[in-house]
Scaffold this motif. Structure first.
Motif, PDB file in Angstrom:
ATOM      1  N   ALA A  74       0.845  -1.203   0.000  1.00  0.00           N
ATOM      2  CA  ALA A  74       0.000   0.000   0.000  1.00  0.00           C
ATOM      3  C   ALA A  74       0.874   1.244   0.000  1.00  0.00           C
ATOM      4  CB  ALA A  74      -0.920  -0.010   1.213  1.00  0.00           C
ATOM      5  N   THR A  75       1.348   1.630  -1.185  1.00  0.00           N
ATOM      6  CA  THR A  75       2.258   2.773  -1.286  1.00  0.00           C
ATOM      7  C   THR A  75       1.457   4.043  -1.569  1.00  0.00           C
ATOM      8  OG1 THR A  75       2.715   2.123  -3.590  1.00  0.00           O
ATOM      9  CG2 THR A  75       4.236   1.357  -1.909  1.00  0.00           C
ATOM     10  N   ARG A  76       1.650   4.670  -2.740  1.00  0.00           N
ATOM     11  CA  ARG A  76       0.937   5.917  -3.039  1.00  0.00           C
ATOM     12  C   ARG A  76      -0.578   5.717  -2.943  1.00  0.00           C
ATOM     13  NH1 ARG A  76       2.843   7.504  -8.868  1.00  0.00           N
ATOM     14  NH2 ARG A  76       2.338   5.300  -9.116  1.00  0.00           N
ATOM     15  N   GLY A  77      -1.240   6.643  -2.271  1.00  0.00           N
ATOM     16  CA  GLY A  77      -2.686   6.526  -2.104  1.00  0.00           C
ATOM     17  C   GLY A  77      -3.099   5.662  -0.941  1.00  0.00           C
ATOM     18  N   GLY A  78      -2.117   5.004  -0.300  1.00  0.00           N
ATOM     19  CA  GLY A  78      -2.376   4.229   0.901  1.00  0.00           C
ATOM     20  C   GLY A  78      -3.275   3.016   0.681  1.00  0.00           C
ATOM     21  N   VAL A  79      -3.791   2.494   1.786  1.00  0.00           N
ATOM     22  CA  VAL A  79      -4.661   1.323   1.755  1.00  0.00           C
ATOM     23  C   VAL A  79      -5.932   1.614   0.962  1.00  0.00           C
ATOM     24  CG1 VAL A  79      -6.143  -0.108   3.221  1.00  0.00           C
ATOM     25  CG2 VAL A  79      -3.754   0.246   3.849  1.00  0.00           C
ATOM     26  N   ALA A  80      -6.422   2.852   1.034  1.00  0.00           N
ATOM     27  CA  ALA A  80      -7.655   3.201   0.319  1.00  0.00           C
ATOM     28  C   ALA A  80      -7.504   2.981  -1.180  1.00  0.00           C
ATOM     29  CB  ALA A  80      -8.029   4.656   0.604  1.00  0.00           C
ATOM     30  N   ALA A  81      -6.395   3.423  -1.757  1.00  0.00           N
ATOM     31  CA  ALA A  81      -6.178   3.266  -3.194  1.00  0.00           C
ATOM     32  C   ALA A  81      -6.055   1.797  -3.567  1.00  0.00           C
ATOM     33  CB  ALA A  81      -4.933   4.034  -3.629  1.00  0.00           C
ATOM     34  N   VAL A  82      -5.257   1.057  -2.813  1.00  0.00           N
ATOM     35  CA  VAL A  82      -5.019  -0.360  -3.115  1.00  0.00           C
ATOM     36  C   VAL A  82      -6.313  -1.161  -3.049  1.00  0.00           C
ATOM     37  CG1 VAL A  82      -3.978  -2.451  -2.185  1.00  0.00           C
ATOM     38  CG2 VAL A  82      -2.587  -0.427  -2.497  1.00  0.00           C
ATOM     39  N   LEU A  83      -7.092  -0.971  -1.994  1.00  0.00           N
ATOM     40  CA  LEU A  83      -8.316  -1.748  -1.830  1.00  0.00           C
ATOM     41  C   LEU A  83      -9.353  -1.397  -2.891  1.00  0.00           C
ATOM     42  CD1 LEU A  83      -8.748  -1.917   2.052  1.00  0.00           C
ATOM     43  CD2 LEU A  83      -7.593  -3.513   0.506  1.00  0.00           C
ATOM     44  N   ASN A  84      -9.425  -0.135  -3.288  1.00  0.00           N
ATOM     45  CA  ASN A  84     -10.344   0.235  -4.363  1.00  0.00           C
ATOM     46  C   ASN A  84      -9.937  -0.405  -5.682  1.00  0.00           C
ATOM     47  OD1 ASN A  84     -12.646   2.376  -3.951  1.00  0.00           O
ATOM     48  ND2 ASN A  84     -11.041   2.910  -2.474  1.00  0.00           N
ATOM     49  N   GLU A  85      -8.640  -0.458  -5.955  1.00  0.00           N
ATOM     50  CA  GLU A  85      -8.164  -1.108  -7.174  1.00  0.00           C
ATOM     51  C   GLU A  85      -8.527  -2.586  -7.175  1.00  0.00           C
ATOM     52  OE1 GLU A  85      -4.008  -0.377  -7.271  1.00  0.00           O
ATOM     53  OE2 GLU A  85      -4.199   1.754  -7.755  1.00  0.00           O
ATOM     54  N   ILE A  86      -8.319  -3.244  -6.035  1.00  0.00           N
ATOM     55  CA  ILE A  86      -8.615  -4.674  -5.937  1.00  0.00           C
ATOM     56  C   ILE A  86     -10.115  -4.922  -6.055  1.00  0.00           C
ATOM     57  CG2 ILE A  86      -8.552  -6.671  -4.388  1.00  0.00           C
ATOM     58  CD1 ILE A  86      -5.888  -5.474  -3.291  1.00  0.00           C
ATOM     59  N   ALA A  87     -10.924  -4.086  -5.396  1.00  0.00           N
ATOM     60  CA  ALA A  87     -12.381  -4.238  -5.479  1.00  0.00           C
ATOM     61  C   ALA A  87     -12.857  -4.101  -6.920  1.00  0.00           C
ATOM     62  CB  ALA A  87     -13.066  -3.199  -4.586  1.00  0.00           C
ATOM     63  N   GLU A  88     -12.309  -3.135  -7.639  1.00  0.00           N
ATOM     64  CA  GLU A  88     -12.704  -2.914  -9.032  1.00  0.00           C
ATOM     65  C   GLU A  88     -12.274  -4.066  -9.925  1.00  0.00           C
ATOM     66  OE1 GLU A  88     -12.005   0.285 -12.682  1.00  0.00           O
ATOM     67  OE2 GLU A  88     -11.248   0.739 -10.676  1.00  0.00           O
ATOM     68  N   MET A  89     -11.030  -4.517  -9.771  1.00  0.00           N
ATOM     69  CA  MET A  89     -10.519  -5.568 -10.642  1.00  0.00           C
ATOM     70  C   MET A  89     -11.147  -6.928 -10.337  1.00  0.00           C
ATOM     71  SD  MET A  89      -6.500  -4.540 -11.003  1.00  0.00           S
ATOM     72  CE  MET A  89      -6.241  -5.769 -12.284  1.00  0.00           C
ATOM     73  N   SER A  90     -11.435  -7.189  -9.052  1.00  0.00           N
ATOM     74  CA  SER A  90     -12.009  -8.474  -8.659  1.00  0.00           C
ATOM     75  C   SER A  90     -13.529  -8.472  -8.707  1.00  0.00           C
ATOM     76  CB  SER A  90     -11.553  -8.844  -7.244  1.00  0.00           C
ATOM     77  OG  SER A  90     -10.156  -8.996  -7.167  1.00  0.00           O
ATOM     78  N   LYS A  91     -14.120  -7.267  -8.915  1.00  0.00           N
ATOM     79  CA  LYS A  91     -15.581  -7.114  -8.960  1.00  0.00           C
ATOM     80  C   LYS A  91     -16.227  -7.599  -7.661  1.00  0.00           C
ATOM     81  CE  LYS A  91     -15.949  -7.278 -13.996  1.00  0.00           C
ATOM     82  NZ  LYS A  91     -14.508  -6.960 -14.183  1.00  0.00           N
ATOM     83  N   VAL A  92     -15.692  -7.096  -6.548  1.00  0.00           N
ATOM     84  CA  VAL A  92     -16.203  -7.431  -5.215  1.00  0.00           C
ATOM     85  C   VAL A  92     -16.301  -6.148  -4.389  1.00  0.00           C
ATOM     86  CG1 VAL A  92     -15.210  -9.763  -5.231  1.00  0.00           C
ATOM     87  CG2 VAL A  92     -13.885  -7.844  -4.284  1.00  0.00           C
ATOM     88  N   SER A  93     -16.916  -6.262  -3.220  1.00  0.00           N
ATOM     89  CA  SER A  93     -16.896  -5.181  -2.243  1.00  0.00           C
ATOM     90  C   SER A  93     -16.044  -5.608  -1.060  1.00  0.00           C
ATOM     91  CB  SER A  93     -18.312  -4.848  -1.766  1.00  0.00           C
ATOM     92  OG  SER A  93     -19.033  -4.178  -2.777  1.00  0.00           O
ATOM     93  N   ILE A  94     -15.504  -4.621  -0.366  1.00  0.00           N
ATOM     94  CA  ILE A  94     -14.640  -4.886   0.788  1.00  0.00           C
ATOM     95  C   ILE A  94     -15.160  -4.079   1.962  1.00  0.00           C
ATOM     96  CG2 ILE A  94     -12.295  -4.714   1.723  1.00  0.00           C
ATOM     97  CD1 ILE A  94     -11.323  -4.821  -1.257  1.00  0.00           C
ATOM     98  N   GLU A  95     -15.343  -4.737   3.090  1.00  0.00           N
ATOM     99  CA  GLU A  95     -15.827  -4.071   4.296  1.00  0.00           C
ATOM    100  C   GLU A  95     -14.724  -4.058   5.351  1.00  0.00           C
ATOM    101  OE1 GLU A  95     -20.045  -4.220   6.206  1.00  0.00           O
ATOM    102  OE2 GLU A  95     -18.852  -5.815   7.134  1.00  0.00           O
ATOM    103  N   LEU A  96     -14.324  -2.869   5.776  1.00  0.00           N
ATOM    104  CA  LEU A  96     -13.278  -2.708   6.782  1.00  0.00           C
ATOM    105  C   LEU A  96     -13.895  -2.428   8.143  1.00  0.00           C
ATOM    106  CD1 LEU A  96     -10.834  -0.380   4.787  1.00  0.00           C
ATOM    107  CD2 LEU A  96     -10.813  -2.876   4.924  1.00  0.00           C
ATOM    108  N   ASP A  97     -13.190  -2.823   9.185  1.00  0.00           N
ATOM    109  CA  ASP A  97     -13.603  -2.557  10.557  1.00  0.00           C
ATOM    110  C   ASP A  97     -12.632  -1.537  11.150  1.00  0.00           C
ATOM    111  OD1 ASP A  97     -14.299  -2.519  13.219  1.00  0.00           O
ATOM    112  OD2 ASP A  97     -14.048  -4.671  13.557  1.00  0.00           O
ATOM    113  N   GLU A  98     -13.093  -0.310  11.334  1.00  0.00           N
ATOM    114  CA  GLU A  98     -12.215   0.768  11.792  1.00  0.00           C
ATOM    115  C   GLU A  98     -11.509   0.431  13.099  1.00  0.00           C
ATOM    116  OE1 GLU A  98     -12.346   5.632  12.214  1.00  0.00           O
ATOM    117  OE2 GLU A  98     -14.190   4.484  12.575  1.00  0.00           O
ATOM    118  N   SER A  99     -12.188  -0.256  13.997  1.00  0.00           N
ATOM    119  CA  SER A  99     -11.615  -0.557  15.305  1.00  0.00           C
ATOM    120  C   SER A  99     -10.452  -1.543  15.227  1.00  0.00           C
ATOM    121  CB  SER A  99     -12.690  -1.115  16.246  1.00  0.00           C
ATOM    122  OG  SER A  99     -13.183  -2.358  15.765  1.00  0.00           O
ATOM    123  N   SER A 100     -10.331  -2.254  14.099  1.00  0.00           N
ATOM    124  CA  SER A 100      -9.279  -3.267  13.955  1.00  0.00           C
ATOM    125  C   SER A 100      -8.057  -2.755  13.205  1.00  0.00           C
ATOM    126  CB  SER A 100      -9.833  -4.493  13.217  1.00  0.00           C
ATOM    127  OG  SER A 100     -10.918  -5.061  13.910  1.00  0.00           O
TER     128      SER A 100
END
Length: 336
Positions: free
Chosen positions: A220-246
């Motif tokens: 998770a370099t430029r754009g942080g975890v947000a950028a990486v997870l959005n790229e993966i969600a788009e390419m894999s055609k899935v949604s990702i749910e994060l737990d802020e407390s974790s």
């Protein structure tokens, strides 16, 4: 008005992705590059699969707490190879140096590269040097390319995330980006804010030893975890749910983000990865990560879910839920 390149095109968010897809992929497209992995995965004459990657480093400042442009160049390239499930073997290195740059500083950078290469157990086997007029670059820029062999019985791709997968990170987020930002701005944060710059290949080795069926790895370099997870969600055609407390975040990063009004999920890292693996193997992988020095603070931060629209969602500490969008605009240029 004629469209021109802006700093936001290099920040790892929407503008970067648009530039890649609308220009580079438009002309360079083939079945290898279209997979959009951190490294190209190829075979030569039916032989063992290899991973190939290239990267350029223009970080400002050149020296920062926890590393410098030389260490960053080696670690960044090694990590891109490791995210393909590859064993990094060889690097090349090209320097573009500004006229008047101090030889003493250049030696410090080269030594740092050698030390990082030794830590990662790889060899720098070729290179190039160019010198440009004063003002042509800002001190020194470094380009690196890397080659590694992909482990057998692995299939790690950015589009392999699937419903039921668990999302794991190997430690606290935002350390590199906030170190650079605070150092640039002269902000003094209580505690020790330090870049997480490190080669992750030995950590990935430990993970693959207990589970060869890891679906996705991304640093998770430029754009942080947000950028990486959005790229993966788009390419894999899935949604990702994060737990802020974790989500692991150091007190120094929390404090500096609150001071500057920033979200740690969008801040760059240089020694953190996101791992997608089925729930059946999640605890084994997590335990292996925690036994490694670069995974001591590893944590499960979310899951892949079946939900439309396909987005990244965050369950907040106060019980709400919000969308974590792909970063847009100028985040923090020249972070790597």
């Amino acid at each position: 008005m004629e469209e021109r390149i802006s700093l936001s095109h290099g920040s790892g968010g929407k503008q970067t992705n648009n530039l890649i897809n609308d220009l580079f992929i438009k002309y360079f497209n083939n079945e290898i590059i279209s997979e959009m992995n951190d490294s190209a995965q190829i075979s030569l004459d039916g032989s063992k699969r290899i991973a190939v990657t290239t990267d350029s480093f223009v970080v400002n400042p050149i020296f920062f707490n926890g590393g410098d442009i030389g260490k960053l160049a080696v670690c960044g390239t090694v990590n891109d190879l490791a995210m393909s499930g590859a064993k990094p073997l060889y690097l090349t290195s090209a320097f573009i140096i500004e006229e008047g740059f101090e030889i003493e500083k250049l030696e410090m950078i080269v030594k740092s590269m050698a030390d990082a290469a030794e830590e990662a157990k790889i060899q720098i086997v070729a290179g190039d040097t160019k010198v440009v007029e004063k003002g042509g670059v800002d001190g020194v820029f470094i380009n690196t390319s890397g080659i590694g062999t992909i482990y057998e019985n692995t299939n790690i791709k950015a589009y392999n995330a699937m419903a039921g997968d668990v999302v794991i990170v190997n430690g606290t987020l935002g350390d590199h980006g906030m170190t650079i930002m605070c150092q640039r701005s002269g902000i003094d944060i209580e505690g020790e804010l330090k870049s997480d710059c490190a080669p992750l290949n030995s950590l990935v080795d430990s993970m693959l030893e207990v589970c060869s069926d890891i679906h996705v790895l991304r640093d998770a370099t430029r754009g942080g975890v947000a950028a990486v997870l959005n790229e993966i969600a788009e390419m894999s055609k899935v949604s990702i749910e994060l737990d802020e407390s974790s989500i692991p975040i150091s007190e120094e990063v929390k404090g500096s983000c609150e001071l500057l009004g920033l979200d740690p999920l969008y801040i760059a890292n240089e020694g953190k990865l996101c791992c997608f693996v089925s729930e059946a193997y999640a605890n084994q992988v997590l335990e292996a990560m925690k036994k490694h020095s670069l995974g001591a603070n590893a944590a499960i931060i979310g899951r892949v879910i079946e939900q439309v629209p396909q987005k990244v969602y965050l369950k907040t500490i106060i019980g709400g839920k919000r969308i974590v969008d792909m970063p847009s605009g100028q985040q923090l240029p020249r972070i790597c």
